[in-house]
Design a protein around this motif. Structure first.
Motif, PDB file in Angstrom:
ATOM      1  N   ARG A 115     129.276   4.477  30.863  1.00 15.15           N
ATOM      2  CA  ARG A 115     128.359   4.008  31.901  1.00 15.15           C
ATOM      3  C   ARG A 115     128.591   2.526  32.203  1.00 15.15           C
ATOM      4  O   ARG A 115     128.742   2.126  33.367  1.00 15.15           O
ATOM      5  N   GLU A 125     127.306   5.513  26.705  1.00 17.40           N
ATOM      6  CA  GLU A 125     126.855   4.207  27.171  1.00 17.40           C
ATOM      7  C   GLU A 125     128.040   3.292  27.492  1.00 17.40           C
ATOM      8  O   GLU A 125     127.979   2.483  28.414  1.00 17.40           O
ATOM      9  N   ARG A 132     124.555  10.154  33.290  1.00 13.69           N
ATOM     10  CA  ARG A 132     123.584   9.077  33.077  1.00 13.69           C
ATOM     11  C   ARG A 132     123.418   8.198  34.333  1.00 13.69           C
ATOM     12  O   ARG A 132     122.349   7.646  34.563  1.00 13.69           O
ATOM     13  N   ILE A 133     124.489   8.069  35.133  1.00 10.58           N
ATOM     14  CA  ILE A 133     124.370   7.234  36.338  1.00 10.58           C
ATOM     15  C   ILE A 133     124.255   8.083  37.593  1.00 10.58           C
ATOM     16  O   ILE A 133     124.351   7.581  38.711  1.00 10.58           O
ATOM     17  N   SER A 134     124.028   9.383  37.421  1.00  8.42           N
ATOM     18  CA  SER A 134     123.857  10.232  38.598  1.00  8.42           C
ATOM     19  C   SER A 134     122.566   9.865  39.333  1.00  8.42           C
ATOM     20  O   SER A 134     121.555   9.561  38.703  1.00  8.42           O
ATOM     21  N   PRO A 135     122.604   9.892  40.659  1.00  7.95           N
ATOM     22  CA  PRO A 135     121.369   9.654  41.407  1.00  7.95           C
ATOM     23  C   PRO A 135     120.401  10.843  41.297  1.00  7.95           C
ATOM     24  O   PRO A 135     119.223  10.724  41.632  1.00  7.95           O
ATOM     25  N   ARG A 185     120.331  13.268  35.354  1.00 13.02           N
ATOM     26  CA  ARG A 185     120.262  11.984  34.646  1.00 13.02           C
ATOM     27  C   ARG A 185     119.359  12.065  33.413  1.00 13.02           C
ATOM     28  O   ARG A 185     119.694  11.558  32.349  1.00 13.02           O
ATOM     29  N   ARG A 228     131.319  -3.037  43.612  1.00 16.20           N
ATOM     30  CA  ARG A 228     130.970  -2.062  44.629  1.00 16.20           C
ATOM     31  C   ARG A 228     132.035  -1.975  45.715  1.00 16.20           C
ATOM     32  O   ARG A 228     132.278  -0.932  46.309  1.00 16.20           O
ATOM     33  N   GLN A 264     129.981   1.097  35.740  1.00 13.07           N
ATOM     34  CA  GLN A 264     129.079   0.235  36.515  1.00 13.07           C
ATOM     35  C   GLN A 264     129.614  -1.180  36.662  1.00 13.07           C
ATOM     36  O   GLN A 264     129.170  -1.920  37.542  1.00 13.07           O
TER      37      GLN A 264
END
Lengths: 257, 223
Positions: free
Chosen positions: B113, B110, B48-51, B56, B121, B117
């Motif tokens: 994710r 979810e 789901r958070i893949s670029p 995704r 960072r 997230q």
């Protein structure tokens, strides 16, 4: 006393040629040409948003750039995140200390320092621990090795971060405003450790607002304004006799207090 | 109207041995489904958070479909609908476990994710700057921190899924509610038996809450 293992290598450790970077339409780095020789201590100064942090973050590939190229220890970094060797290989030779320390909060101080040597270099656990304890000793924090980072003061955390980076025996150390998040009384202890490291002969690129420190340890001071290198030279030249009018006005503002 | 109702303690207590036979099924469907759902959740939460869009988008589709439809409809589809496609019957227990797996999997995706997230960072930057690969950075730095933050939400989802299994009496799995219904059909003591059934769910969910609280406390020492 901090001692480092010196490894043979090219005279030039960093060579940036015509490096340009954009954030959308914002031109954050403009035609940056910059070379750093082995053992040199380069301090980069400039106002917030001038691109000085972005510049050093390009050197270990944390930021991509769009034009130009960067050579780090013989490896090429190319536009848009491409590189001659894997970024991972380049990063093992380049240590970085961050403004917010970025210690791993779930690992003890010692485990913070041993993680990368064990997982990346394949160092045995006992060697890694021995080395970690020696480094923690050197940054005067050996007695905190079993604690979690959250139990340490900011100054202590930043010294652990320094030891963590040094454990990889990097050929180049990048410092991104290492004292900007510290309480004033803790800035000295971190600068002391960095001073020791400079004395030991480490190649360092330091982004900082500590002008007194810059004057004292820098071999070369670089002033960046709006993504451009406006002026560079020996600290006494840049601080005492700045040629460029923007450098004069910047120094006039920061040296007053 | 005169209410002359009296709570029949004898009926309540004598139903217990029979109801207990439903508990293994309730536990098997709940925890079997949740275990598979957790694996699904890790996989799809990360996709789901893949670029990469083609990784995704299927993950988003899966999450939206199985989060947006009732678990009762999902189990009915698996038990009654799927046999028409595969040309053979689906075991009721398997159908129950599968329904909990795909349903909780969507929610857990979810949760995963959100957990991943939520990690600053700088953690990723620091680990990469030390020379760790992306995989090592995730495994040794990001995931252990993200997992701790996920524990309360995972506990929530576990409790929801345990209660969802009560719906599966409709496909005839001998879980708690089903056993209760069978018992009531012969004794007519609905109030007593459903109260016992409710207490048994409460015992299971409270045990889970307690276990998670201990895990959370242990995991978060010093943070």
């Amino acid at each position: 006393m901090i001692d480092i293992k010196k490894k043979p290598g090219a005279e030039l450790i960093v060579r940036m040629e015509k490096v340009n970077k954009f954030f959308g339409s914002l031109h954050v780095l403009q035609d940056i040409d910059l070379s750093v020789t082995h053992g040199e201590v380069v301090v980069i100064i400039g106002a917030s948003g001038s691109g000085k942090s972005t510049l050093i973050r390009c050197i270990n590939g944390l930021e991509e750039f769009q034009h130009g190229h960067i050579e780090v220890d013989g490896n090429q970094l190319l536009p848009n995140g491409k590189s001659s060797k894997s970024l991972q290989t380049i990063r093992t030779e380049v240590g970085m200390v961050f403004q917010q320390f970025n210690l791993f909060p779930h690992l003890s101080v010692r485990d913070n320092v041993t993680l990368a040597p064990i997982k990346v270099r394949g160092t045995s656990e006992s060697d890694a621990i021995e080395n970690a304890d020696r480094l923690l000793e050197q940054v005067n924090i050996a007695d905190q090795a079993d604690k979690l980072p959250g139990q340490l003061s900011g100054g202590q955390q930043q010294r652990v971060a320094l030891a963590r980076a040094l454990a990889m025996e990097p050929r180049l150390m990048l410092f991104d405003e290492p004292t900007s998040a510290l309480d004033p009384e803790m800035i000295g202890e971190v600068l002391d450790a960095m001073r020791e490291l400079a004395k030991a002969g480490m190649t360092m690129m330091i982004v900082t607002h500590e002008m007194g420190f810059a004057r004292e340890v820098a071999d070369r001071v670089i002033y960046i304004h709006k993504g451009q290198i406006v002026e560079q030279g020996k600290p006494e030249e840049v601080f005492d006799n700045p040629q460029n009018e923007r450098t004069q006005s910047f120094l006039g503002r920061v040296l007053k207090h | 109207m005169d209410v002359t109702f009296q709570f029949d303690w004898h009926a309540a207590i004598s139903s217990i041995p029979y109801l207990l036979t439903g508990i293994p099924y309730t536990l098997l469907i709940s925890f079997g489904g949740l275990a598979i759902g957790f694996l699904i959740g890790i996989l799809f939460g990360l996709l789901r958070i893949s670029p990469v869009a083609w990784l995704r988008i299927p993950a988003i589709a899966y999450i939206e479909i199985f989060r947006g439809t009732p678990v009762l409809v999902q189990v009915l589809f698996i038990f009654y609908g799927l046999p028409q496609i595969i040309g053979g019957p689906v075991n009721a227990l398997v159908a129950g476990i599968a329904a909990i797996a795909v349903n909780s999997g969507a929610y857990i995706s979810e949760i995963v994710r959100g957990g991943v997230q939520s990690i600053e960072r700088g953690q990723r930057e620091a680990s990469l700057s030390l020379g760790l690969s992306r995989t090592q950075s995730f495994r040794y730095v990001i995931w252990p921190q993200a997992f701790r933050r996920m524990i309360p939400s995972l506990g929530n989802q576990g409790i929801i899924s345990i209660k969802d299994t009560s719906l599966f009496s409709v496909i005839g799995v001998g879980e708690l509610v089903r056993q209760g219904q069978i018992y009531i059909a012969t004794t007519f003591s609905a109030l007593e038996v459903y109260l016992m059934v409710a207490l048994m769910y409460l015992a299971i969910t409270l045990s889970l809450s307690l276990a998670l609280r201990l895990l959370e406390r242990k995991g978060l020492v010093g943070q």
